[in-house]
Design an enzyme around this catalytic site. Structure first.
Site, PDB file in Angstrom:
ATOM      1  N   ASP A   1      11.791   1.309   6.512  1.00 51.30           N
ATOM      2  CA  ASP A   1      12.226   2.113   5.375  1.00 51.30           C
ATOM      3  C   ASP A   1      13.404   3.008   5.767  1.00 51.30           C
ATOM      4  O   ASP A   1      13.340   3.738   6.744  1.00 51.30           O
ATOM      5  CB  ASP A   1      11.036   2.978   4.927  1.00 51.30           C
ATOM      6  CG  ASP A   1      11.238   3.621   3.576  1.00 51.30           C
ATOM      7  OD1 ASP A   1      12.400   3.818   3.163  1.00 51.30           O
ATOM      8  OD2 ASP A   1      10.224   3.937   2.937  1.00 51.30           O
TER       9      ASP A   1
ATOM     10  N   HIS B   1      15.061   5.136   3.471  1.00 47.31           N
ATOM     11  CA  HIS B   1      15.313   6.222   2.507  1.00 47.31           C
ATOM     12  C   HIS B   1      15.430   7.555   3.235  1.00 47.31           C
ATOM     13  O   HIS B   1      14.440   8.100   3.713  1.00 47.31           O
ATOM     14  CB  HIS B   1      14.224   6.254   1.450  1.00 47.31           C
ATOM     15  CG  HIS B   1      14.299   5.084   0.508  1.00 47.31           C
ATOM     16  ND1 HIS B   1      13.628   3.919   0.730  1.00 47.31           N
ATOM     17  CD2 HIS B   1      15.010   4.903  -0.650  1.00 47.31           C
ATOM     18  CE1 HIS B   1      13.891   3.055  -0.255  1.00 47.31           C
ATOM     19  NE2 HIS B   1      14.739   3.625  -1.102  1.00 47.31           N
TER      20      HIS B   1
END
Ligand code: B12
Ligand code: B12
Lengths: 485, 140, 485, 140
Positions: D17, D19
């Site tokens: 991930d 983000h």
């Protein structure tokens, strides 16, 4: 009593003669006591007052979002408004009146109330305020923390105004033209104009007691391809007639056409032209504001597509810097919305309004052209109406409608000339295909003709009624300009 | 254009309903399709529908109701046509018949029970009714 | 094999050396046969080809609507795309690749596929195309009637490109910068640039066979307050690098900022500047198009509010006359959308696009200012990057990032300089609060500073990181400019 | 500013991930609130979380997962902390934990069963976690 079109502010004694008759039309009329009502208004907190809210919005440069809403029963109506205030985050609220009350059919409205009780759902398309009476109205006003307005479509709204204003409403929509021509079939204009002079005079009374009531004029008319020059002319006449009776807070309305340039030009010129004519008539202390109606014609059935229309309406209202926007819902094509659908429409609208709060459409050559043509059209119409009146604007209006100098597309009234045919141009702006008897100059006529001819060339067809039909269906089918298949 | 002239349609918007646009388009579409259209316009009472049907010897009454009060406004219309001896006149109804977005099956049943021969949901295009007229009157 | 940044078109023999290694990374690599793949593409109907669709859209002046979508299993993925085509009325379709595949973690992707089978729902956030292989890709392409594009975020997309292009995809998103800096933490730029030169060279191979594959560059980067000058500069570099490898159809991307003027100016200048630089480098036969991404940062949780954001994105795209718009959904803040929510987003978007098809934002002084500043900024950045490269643009890019001449706000990559701080000005346009090492002139710097200072005065606070945080949250909370409470 | 310095938080975004925005804001917010923040950034493996917690003698591990693979990525983390002897370290997790808009109660249960002490739905504001930290560590 015979109707009579007042030239100026209606004499108070004469008004009172009319009044005693008005209040007898339904038992709840007896509940109205003007002094007591004025006292009630004086106690009302400013946050519940429409004129104050509109002034604040103008000051802060923001656009208020207001839904339409009304159901048959009091408790349900209050819950609906509270829901739209809390969940929907509405900046101000409506009380939409049912169609029987609008036609003064209080007996049928009563039947609707009774049946709604029995069926457990609203059998009326609005709130029958006359039947519910003054005390019920005050319950509505006090149940929410934002101002509430009466929204309807009533040619003779005298009793409705008496009861709702005494009931604490601080804004009242409508006018002698805009609540007759699109909303009635056989009500003579002289009658509706006189009845609305009464309403305005009543508002003037409150004003004399230091209580400002906002009057909003219904700009969209039939909601269907009404060119700005028509709604502007009618709105300004109604503003002048209201001012004559002492009204000091006026909201001018306009229904989105869908062309950004035309819509922004329309909102800007609406206020400018209204101020110009009010000044001409000597009214310099009227607070003017504007309300922008999200697309008022046929909507797409698909709910997501309806959200698209709503979003575009919100964006246009914000870029035009309208003071208020009337919100549609994703249920529009189907029926009166549930409270959830109504709240969703407001929230989608508010998101866009807030994102565009600090933006506006910059001046450009194209915008100037749109503003120019609207101003020219409106001035030529209004000046003719004023001439016709020979000092009595209301009378001039009656004569102008008879002559087709004022004409509303698709209106049901037999007192409408009914010859206008609007159609979109190649960029989506609403123009005129048939001018009926509008007193337009050659220059204006050629402007419209050339614009529509351009579209005809693009589509390879002669402009005709089929083009108009295509335009009526267009937004419902997912377009703006009704192109042939 | 088809030879539908022999069929006379009484067209109107019932009750206190002023929605005039659809009425105008239906009028146009029925005429273009060759039917004989008697348009009594908006705000038409049940009596006006009946009288127009008697006067013009109509074959079908097409009732529009858009504003939501259709349920109240249409009740008893069938009975009145029977009383008036118009037992052969077909009754169609369409528009936005009830208040709000309701289950269509329910609404259809309700209006069928009131005696309407055909009941149409919101957004029905004129061509659909024209097709049904052609079917119902064996015009094809 | 060591990575090497090519100066010009990669030599075919050298490419083949690299290739044999690439295809070994996962068993499905062996399914790729270039000649057979080229033959497959030649048979593909033009309506399934992206470059043709983009050209048609440009010709007709319309904006195409494209969703994002991808699930773990083939059959489910096909059903999803068919649904978005039929129910959502998408003009073109995506195949969004899952995050494991993007990181070349094919083993974990396989685990995701297996678990998805077991759980009966997609455990992956996209379609693992490498694991599924060439034949499966062709099933996808043939299952729908519109073109399908590979959308992902993969620093090393060589195998993915081999498999999906052989699988009949006619457009491939990404670039050596835009699919590294926002999508990776520790991948050196020289490596991702070299890997994307490979991808472009592969597309160049197809081009040499007469098969045009569209290459789309990922404009939005981190999706969060990226000023146009940054995404434009990066997009144009990627376009030049692609053109060097023989790519002839390029779509330049831009992520909506929310200010209409800035967004329209950005789309217009993006194409103009790209054409200018391509010409400078001698590429005059590249088809350029633009794609506009609806707001790519944090969305509101409320679904109606999300529809508001979507509607505004659609309107801005249409008024800017972008060739394509990438659609968000009302589920954005929550998770990968259901197919129904995805279709709803497309339909709301298409309603607005169609209504605005024949409208655009007219030229104005304000628009000119926005276009001007973007052009100045981009030229000064690009010219510096080109200088740095001493004839090797890819190398110049690596050096520019190291020096902070190129810098992406909020990017996770450690090869990003990471000093830029963007913030909105008083009208919502994205400006810079901290310039890091951007090679800006005094004039440009003062422009930004004055714009942000104006907002500071309005809000009665000094511009600071708190302002940036407020702006990051703003749209999610229903505003554009993150005003203090 | 409160005296929260004694509490050490290991902060990171798990799995593949990337983000980065929420991570940056959480870092800022926790620091402003006076906590000692050890931010291992995005794309952090379970091992990196454990190692950072051991090295810094952390009190709590705050795991973010935005991209949907949280369910796969977080499995076994609790067991690994136990193996590493970090039995007293609290485990918080938040973000967009699963693929799609799913029933929150279900998701919460799932992650609680995996051994997380606190599980937060999408859109949780930093202040909420700060309040919970203050409660969990009796700091008020
Ligand atoms: C324009 C409009 C108005 C205009 C009407 C102007 C005029 N005099 O014509 C104005 C603004 C004045 C208005 C007023 C009101 N309206 Co109005 N209006 C609309 C709107 C937006 C479009 C109607 C229209 O012109 N459509 C275009 C034409 C071509 O389509 P149509 O009318 O649907 O007709 C077609 C079909 O229905 C079909 N059809 C019609 N009849 C029949 C019959 C048969 C047998 C068949 C087969 C087919 C058929 O064929 C027609 C041609 O294609 C609709 C919502 C919508 N549809 O998007 C609401 C709508 C009809 N209005 C509504 C309401 C409630 C009102 C008001 C009470 C206002 C209010 N709440 O403030 C008043 C009522 C006034 C009155 N006494 O009737 C509601 C009705 C709610 C319900 N049924 O639950 C609607 C659905 C909006 C809503 N969702 O709330 N309205
Ligand atoms: C910006 C963004 C991106 C950018 C990220 C740039 C970057 N490197 O940072 C880009 C465009 C690159 C991107 C890529 C992808 N994204 Co993304 N992205 C977003 C988006 C729009 C906003 C995220 C954001 O920055 N928000 C602002 C910050 C401040 O909020 P936040 O991230 O939510 O963090 C806050 C809270 O969650 C909370 N929080 C976070 N962690 C924790 C932990 C605890 C314990 C607590 C209490 C609170 C907490 O506090 C934070 C600060 O307030 C979201 C959707 C949304 N939220 O609107 C999707 C979203 C997260 N992305 C998503 C996906 C799927 C992807 C991709 C796979 C792309 C795709 N489908 O094409 C890739 C994944 C790449 C990867 N390997 O990770 C999905 C995840 C789906 C799901 N869980 O079901 C989302 C939800 C969008 C969606 N609905 O599909 N994305």
């Amino acid at each position: 009593m015979e109707v009579e079109l007042a030239k100026g502010k209606i004499d108070w004694d004469y008004f009172n003669q009319l009044r005693s008759e008005v209040l007898q039309a339904w038992p709840t009329g007896q509940e109205v006591n003007l002094e007591e009502a004025a006292a009630y208004h004086k106690e009302l907190s400013p946050q519940r007052r429409f004129p104050e809210l509109l002034k604040a919005a103008e000051r802060e440069g923001r656009t208020l979002a207001q839904p339409r809403a009304g159901v048959a029963l009091l408790q349900e109506h209050i819950e609906l408004l509270q829901y739209l205030e809390k969940e929907g985050e509405a900046d101000c609220l409506p009380t939409t009146i049912d169609s029987y009350t609008r036609q003064n059919r209080y007996n049928e409205a009563q039947k609707g109330i009774d049946e709604s009780r029995k069926e457990g759902r609203s059998m009326l398309n609005g709130f029958p305020a006359v039947n519910h009476g003054v005390a019920a109205c005050r319950e509505v006003i006090e149940a929410v923390d934002v101002p509430v307005q009466v929204r309807h479509g009533t040619p003779d709204a005298r009793l409705l105004a008496e009861i709702t204003l005494a009931g604490g409403f601080t804004s009242f929509e409508g006018g002698g033209i805009s609540y007759n021509i699109p909303y009635a079939k056989a009500v003579p204009l002289e009658r509706s104009l006189a009845h609305w002079q009464y309403v305005d005079r009543l508002v003037g009374y409150y004003q004399d007691q230091g209580i400002t009531i906002n009057r909003e004029l219904f700009g969209p008319l039939t909601g269907t391809l009404v060119p700005p020059c028509i709604s502007h002319s009618i709105g300004i006449i109604e503003a002048l007639l209201a001012a004559q009776q002492g009204v000091k807070s006026i909201t001018l309305g306009y229904g989105q056409c869908g062309s950004l340039l035309q819509d922004v030009a329309a909102v800007i010129t609406l206020k400018e032209l209204a101020a110009e004519y009010l000044k001409k008539f000597g009214y310099t202390d009227v607070e003017l504001s504007t309300v922008f109606h999200q697309w008022m014609g046929g909507f797409p059935q698909d709910e997501s597509r309806a959200f698209g229309v709503i979003g575009w309406g919100a964006a246009s209202a914000a870029l035009a810097k309208a003071n208020k926007v009337i919100v549609k819902t994703s249920h529009e094509a189907m029926g009166v919305p549930t409270k959830e659908a109504n709240a969703a429409g407001i929230k989608a609208t508010k998101q866009v309004l807030n994102m565009l709060k600090d933006q506006s459409l910059p001046e450009s050559e194209e915008l100037r052209v749109e503003k120019d043509i609207i101003c020219k059209e409106v001035r030529v119409i209004l000046d003719r109406v004023i001439d016709f009146g020979e000092g009595n604007l209301a009378l001039g209006t009656v004569r102008a409608f008879k002559a087709g100098v004022l004409d509303v597309p698709f209106a049901p009234s037999k007192f409408n000339y009914g010859k206008l045919l609007p159609a979109r141009d190649n960029n989506g702006a609403v123009r005129l295909l048939d001018f009926g008897n509008l007193p337009f100059s050659r220059e204006i006529i050629e402007f419209h003709q050339e614009k529509i001819a351009e579209r005809g060339r693009e589509e390879g067809r002669q402009p005709s009624f089929q083009m108009v039909i295509d335009d009526i269906y267009a937004i419902g089918k997912g377009m703006l300009v009704g192109r042939p298949r | 254009m088809r030879e539908n002239k022999k069929i006379t349609i009484v067209l109107g918007v019932i009750g206190a309903d002023v929605h005039a646009v659809g009425n105008r388009i239906l009028h146009h579409a029925f005429s273009e399709a060759g039917f004989n259209v008697v348009n009594i316009g908006v705000m038409a009472s049940q009596e006006e529908f009946i009288n127009a049907a008697i006067e013009t010897n109509a074959d079908v009454i097409v009732v529009s109701s858009l504003y939501g009060h259709g349920e109240i406004d249409c009740r008893g219309l069938k009975e009145k046509t029977v009383e008036a001896g118009l037992t052969d006149v077909r009754l169609y109804v369409g528009g936005n018949l009830v208040v709000g977005k309701q289950d269509w099956k329910e609404t259809e049943k309700k209006f069928k029970n009131m005696g309407f021969d055909r009941v149409y949901p919101p957004g029905t295009m004129p061509q659909e009714v024209i097709d049904d007229l052609i079917e119902d009157f064996n015009l094809s």
